[in-house]
Design a protein around this motif. Structure first.
Motif, PDB file in Angstrom:
ATOM      1  N   GLY A 119       0.750  -1.186  -0.011  1.00  0.00           N
ATOM      2  CA  GLY A 119       0.073  -0.082   0.160  1.00  0.00           C
ATOM      3  C   GLY A 119       0.689   1.193  -0.113  1.00  0.00           C
ATOM      4  N   TYR A 122       1.133   6.976   5.761  1.00  0.00           N
ATOM      5  CA  TYR A 122       1.053   6.318   7.009  1.00  0.00           C
ATOM      6  C   TYR A 122       0.944   4.909   6.677  1.00  0.00           C
ATOM      7  CZ  TYR A 122      -3.726   6.611   5.227  1.00  0.00           C
ATOM      8  OH  TYR A 122      -4.884   6.565   4.665  1.00  0.00           O
ATOM      9  N   LEU A 139       0.745   0.830   9.149  1.00  0.00           N
ATOM     10  CA  LEU A 139       0.995   0.350  10.536  1.00  0.00           C
ATOM     11  C   LEU A 139       1.392  -1.178  10.252  1.00  0.00           C
ATOM     12  CD1 LEU A 139      -2.174   1.286  12.511  1.00  0.00           C
ATOM     13  CD2 LEU A 139       0.165   2.428  12.589  1.00  0.00           C
ATOM     14  N   TRP A 145      -3.342  -4.019  12.635  1.00  0.00           N
ATOM     15  CA  TRP A 145      -4.315  -3.434  11.675  1.00  0.00           C
ATOM     16  C   TRP A 145      -5.813  -3.656  12.246  1.00  0.00           C
ATOM     17  CZ3 TRP A 145      -3.231  -5.207   5.986  1.00  0.00           C
ATOM     18  CH2 TRP A 145      -1.887  -4.735   5.651  1.00  0.00           C
ATOM     19  N   ASN A 146      -6.754  -2.791  11.945  1.00  0.00           N
ATOM     20  CA  ASN A 146      -8.312  -3.034  12.272  1.00  0.00           C
ATOM     21  C   ASN A 146      -8.759  -2.699  13.667  1.00  0.00           C
ATOM     22  OD1 ASN A 146      -9.070  -3.345   9.531  1.00  0.00           O
ATOM     23  ND2 ASN A 146      -8.264  -5.433   9.520  1.00  0.00           N
ATOM     24  N   ARG A 147      -7.960  -2.022  14.221  1.00  0.00           N
ATOM     25  CA  ARG A 147      -8.248  -1.563  15.579  1.00  0.00           C
ATOM     26  C   ARG A 147      -8.404  -0.133  16.069  1.00  0.00           C
ATOM     27  NH1 ARG A 147      -3.727  -4.964  19.173  1.00  0.00           N
ATOM     28  NH2 ARG A 147      -3.603  -6.529  17.738  1.00  0.00           N
ATOM     29  N   GLY A 148      -8.628   0.495  14.952  1.00  0.00           N
ATOM     30  CA  GLY A 148      -8.690   2.110  14.794  1.00  0.00           C
ATOM     31  C   GLY A 148      -7.458   2.849  14.884  1.00  0.00           C
ATOM     32  N   GLY A 203      -5.085   3.446  13.162  1.00  0.00           N
ATOM     33  CA  GLY A 203      -4.802   4.319  11.955  1.00  0.00           C
ATOM     34  C   GLY A 203      -5.830   5.612  11.934  1.00  0.00           C
ATOM     35  N   THR A 204      -6.822   5.469  12.058  1.00  0.00           N
ATOM     36  CA  THR A 204      -7.829   6.558  12.042  1.00  0.00           C
ATOM     37  C   THR A 204      -7.337   7.676  13.095  1.00  0.00           C
ATOM     38  OG1 THR A 204      -9.612   5.095  11.091  1.00  0.00           O
ATOM     39  CG2 THR A 204     -10.235   7.041  12.241  1.00  0.00           C
ATOM     40  N   PRO A 249      -3.658  10.417  -0.834  1.00  0.00           N
ATOM     41  CA  PRO A 249      -3.721   9.624  -1.849  1.00  0.00           C
ATOM     42  C   PRO A 249      -3.671   8.194  -1.311  1.00  0.00           C
ATOM     43  CG  PRO A 249      -1.800  10.747  -1.684  1.00  0.00           C
ATOM     44  CD  PRO A 249      -2.364  11.137  -0.463  1.00  0.00           C
ATOM     45  N   ASN A 272      -7.086  -0.328  -2.334  1.00  0.00           N
ATOM     46  CA  ASN A 272      -6.713  -0.269  -0.729  1.00  0.00           C
ATOM     47  C   ASN A 272      -7.810   0.464  -0.106  1.00  0.00           C
ATOM     48  OD1 ASN A 272      -5.377  -0.015   1.700  1.00  0.00           O
ATOM     49  ND2 ASN A 272      -3.765   1.182   1.104  1.00  0.00           N
ATOM     50  N   ALA A 273      -8.756  -0.484   0.211  1.00  0.00           N
ATOM     51  CA  ALA A 273     -10.095   0.018   0.717  1.00  0.00           C
ATOM     52  C   ALA A 273      -9.891   0.256   2.178  1.00  0.00           C
ATOM     53  CB  ALA A 273     -11.138  -1.237   0.857  1.00  0.00           C
ATOM     54  N   SER A 292      -7.475   1.746   3.613  1.00  0.00           N
ATOM     55  CA  SER A 292      -6.764   3.135   3.712  1.00  0.00           C
ATOM     56  C   SER A 292      -7.834   4.193   3.251  1.00  0.00           C
ATOM     57  CB  SER A 292      -5.668   3.336   2.840  1.00  0.00           C
ATOM     58  OG  SER A 292      -4.953   4.452   3.155  1.00  0.00           O
ATOM     59  N   ARG A 322     -11.007   4.109   3.794  1.00  0.00           N
ATOM     60  CA  ARG A 322     -11.846   4.117   5.074  1.00  0.00           C
ATOM     61  C   ARG A 322     -11.364   4.842   6.133  1.00  0.00           C
ATOM     62  NH1 ARG A 322     -16.095   4.749   6.545  1.00  0.00           N
ATOM     63  NH2 ARG A 322     -16.863   3.591   8.455  1.00  0.00           N
ATOM     64  N   VAL A 323      -9.997   4.761   6.366  1.00  0.00           N
ATOM     65  CA  VAL A 323      -9.301   5.564   7.396  1.00  0.00           C
ATOM     66  C   VAL A 323      -9.571   7.119   7.108  1.00  0.00           C
ATOM     67  CG1 VAL A 323      -7.238   6.143   8.178  1.00  0.00           C
ATOM     68  CG2 VAL A 323      -7.628   3.869   8.287  1.00  0.00           C
ATOM     69  N   LYS A 344     -13.354   8.179   7.619  1.00  0.00           N
ATOM     70  CA  LYS A 344     -13.380   8.192   9.026  1.00  0.00           C
ATOM     71  C   LYS A 344     -12.831   9.441   9.803  1.00  0.00           C
ATOM     72  CE  LYS A 344     -12.294   3.869  10.367  1.00  0.00           C
ATOM     73  NZ  LYS A 344     -11.794   2.941  11.339  1.00  0.00           N
TER      74      LYS A 344
HETATM   75  C1  LIG Z   1      -4.210   1.696   5.966  1.00  0.00           C
HETATM   76  C2  LIG Z   1      -3.752   1.319   7.407  1.00  0.00           C
HETATM   77  C3  LIG Z   1      -2.859   2.290   8.089  1.00  0.00           C
HETATM   78  C4  LIG Z   1      -5.067   1.215   8.305  1.00  0.00           C
HETATM   79  O1  LIG Z   1      -4.962   1.263   9.632  1.00  0.00           O
HETATM   80  P1  LIG Z   1      -5.910   0.561  10.533  1.00  0.00           P
HETATM   81  O2  LIG Z   1      -5.359   0.911  11.868  1.00  0.00           O
HETATM   82  O3  LIG Z   1      -5.970  -0.828  10.232  1.00  0.00           O
HETATM   83  O4  LIG Z   1      -7.102   1.419  10.200  1.00  0.00           O
HETATM   84  P2  LIG Z   1      -8.421   1.435  11.070  1.00  0.00           P
HETATM   85  O5  LIG Z   1      -8.504   0.470  12.180  1.00  0.00           O
HETATM   86  O6  LIG Z   1      -8.361   2.966  11.856  1.00  0.00           O
HETATM   87  O7  LIG Z   1      -9.626   1.258  10.001  1.00  0.00           O
HETATM   88  C5  LIG Z   1      -9.682   0.312   8.943  1.00  0.00           C
HETATM   89  C6  LIG Z   1     -10.783   0.328   8.375  1.00  0.00           C
HETATM   90  O8  LIG Z   1     -10.660  -0.226   7.411  1.00  0.00           O
HETATM   91  C7  LIG Z   1     -11.623  -1.319   7.076  1.00  0.00           C
HETATM   92  N1  LIG Z   1     -11.041  -2.346   6.246  1.00  0.00           N
HETATM   93  C8  LIG Z   1      -9.944  -3.211   6.536  1.00  0.00           C
HETATM   94  N2  LIG Z   1      -9.607  -4.100   5.470  1.00  0.00           N
HETATM   95  C9  LIG Z   1     -10.603  -3.714   4.653  1.00  0.00           C
HETATM   96  C10 LIG Z   1     -10.893  -4.143   3.441  1.00  0.00           C
HETATM   97  N3  LIG Z   1     -10.063  -5.125   2.737  1.00  0.00           N
HETATM   98  N4  LIG Z   1     -11.902  -3.596   2.547  1.00  0.00           N
HETATM   99  C11 LIG Z   1     -12.815  -2.813   3.334  1.00  0.00           C
HETATM  100  N5  LIG Z   1     -12.575  -2.424   4.352  1.00  0.00           N
HETATM  101  C12 LIG Z   1     -11.623  -2.815   5.037  1.00  0.00           C
HETATM  102  C13 LIG Z   1     -11.658  -1.732   8.585  1.00  0.00           C
HETATM  103  O9  LIG Z   1     -12.972  -2.552   8.778  1.00  0.00           O
HETATM  104  C14 LIG Z   1     -11.786  -0.259   9.174  1.00  0.00           C
HETATM  105  O10 LIG Z   1     -13.212   0.285   8.832  1.00  0.00           O
HETATM  106  P3  LIG Z   1     -14.589   0.235   9.844  1.00  0.00           P
HETATM  107  O11 LIG Z   1     -13.754   1.006  11.198  1.00  0.00           O
HETATM  108  O12 LIG Z   1     -15.619   1.220   9.319  1.00  0.00           O
HETATM  109  O13 LIG Z   1     -14.801  -0.987  10.237  1.00  0.00           O
HETATM  110  C15 LIG Z   1      -3.166  -0.183   7.331  1.00  0.00           C
HETATM  111  O14 LIG Z   1      -4.300  -1.049   6.844  1.00  0.00           O
HETATM  112  C16 LIG Z   1      -2.007  -0.227   6.716  1.00  0.00           C
HETATM  113  O15 LIG Z   1      -0.822   0.040   7.440  1.00  0.00           O
HETATM  114  N6  LIG Z   1      -1.833  -0.654   5.602  1.00  0.00           N
HETATM  115  C17 LIG Z   1      -0.603  -0.964   4.628  1.00  0.00           C
HETATM  116  C18 LIG Z   1      -0.008   0.025   4.351  1.00  0.00           C
HETATM  117  C19 LIG Z   1      -0.771   1.313   3.700  1.00  0.00           C
HETATM  118  O16 LIG Z   1      -1.714   0.968   2.833  1.00  0.00           O
HETATM  119  N7  LIG Z   1      -0.849   2.695   4.020  1.00  0.00           N
HETATM  120  C20 LIG Z   1      -1.691   3.559   3.456  1.00  0.00           C
HETATM  121  C21 LIG Z   1      -0.912   4.248   2.458  1.00  0.00           C
HETATM  122  S1  LIG Z   1      -2.098   5.392   1.527  1.00  0.00           S
END
Ligand SMILES: CC(C)(COP(=O)(O)OP(=O)(O)OC[C@H]1O[C@@H](n2cnc3c(N)ncnc32)[C@H](O)[C@@H]1OP(=O)(O)O)[C@@H](O)C(=O)NCCC(=O)NCCS
Length: 181
Positions: A37, A97, A99, A104-107, A109-110, A132, A137-138, A140, A142-143, A146
């Protein structure tokens, strides 16, 4: 420039990266799921983390960028990284950003994105912050939703990543929108 900032949220501390973070940084950033991502190098070779950390203070002092280590407040474990690449002439910045997969998925990132938006609009007095993410990367997207950012459209073939042109979904937020929330 001021001393490097530290931001605190309910569960997180966003602080300056230290040389001692290099091992954890390499381990977490080295996962292919994280690289997919981002523009992180993959594989994430020995020495990359040390060199990247060593350059951060200069980036901050020059006003070019600010990159925080995201750590858990409860035990100070390193979770990942978040930062702003700043275009001072336009008073805007791009947020980026990642993590480690176990967090992941514990809030988190948001929570981190909200804190950095607040920092950008108050301490840095930015007018606009964009976010961007690679199409598909759904999580991201969503973050960014939110955190209150607005979807602005798809930039077709905008980045070249690992030999392929990728579409980018662009989000943005203006200072007035952030303040009005
Ligand atoms: C993007 C990233 C930072 C998200 O961090 P995170 O702490 O997991 O984010 P949050 O928990 O705050 O929120 C994640 C949301 O995405 C949703 N989600 C997770 N995987 C998903 C998927 N495959 N499809 C749709 N939604 C998805 C979660 O359900 C959550 O939404 P919700 O609160 O409405 O249920 C993390 O996934 C990451 O590090 N990814 C790899 C690096 C990356 O892509 N960075 C972003 C570059 S732009």
């Amino acid at each position: 420039m001021d001393a490097f900032p530290t931001l605190r949220t309910e569960r997180l501390i966003l602080r300056q990266f230290l040389p001692s973070d290099a091992g954890d940084l390499q381990r977490l950033a080295g996962a292919k799921e994280v690289a997919a991502g981002t523009f992180l190098p993959h594989p994430y070779e020995d020495g990359v983390a040390e060199r990247w950390i060593a350059g951060l203070q200069q980036d901050y002092d020059s006003g070019k960028a600010v990159h925080f280590a995201v750590v858990l407040a409860i035990d100070r474990a390193l979770l990942g990284s978040i930062g702003l690449d700043i275009a001072a002439a336009h008073r805007h910045a791009r947020i980026g950003y990642w993590l480690g997969v176990p967090y992941w998925n514990r809030g988190y990132g948001t929570e981190a994105v909200r804190a950095v938006l607040g920092y950008g609009f108050t301490a840095l007095q930015l007018h606009r912050i964009c976010g961007p993410h690679f199409a598909g990367n759904a999580a991201s997207g969503r973050v960014l939703q939110k955190a209150g950012m607005t979807y602005e459209g798809r930039l077709r073939g905008h980045y070249l990543r690992l030999g392929r042109f990728v579409d980018v979904e662009l989000y943005g937020i203006l200072e007035a929108e952030f303040t009005a929330r």
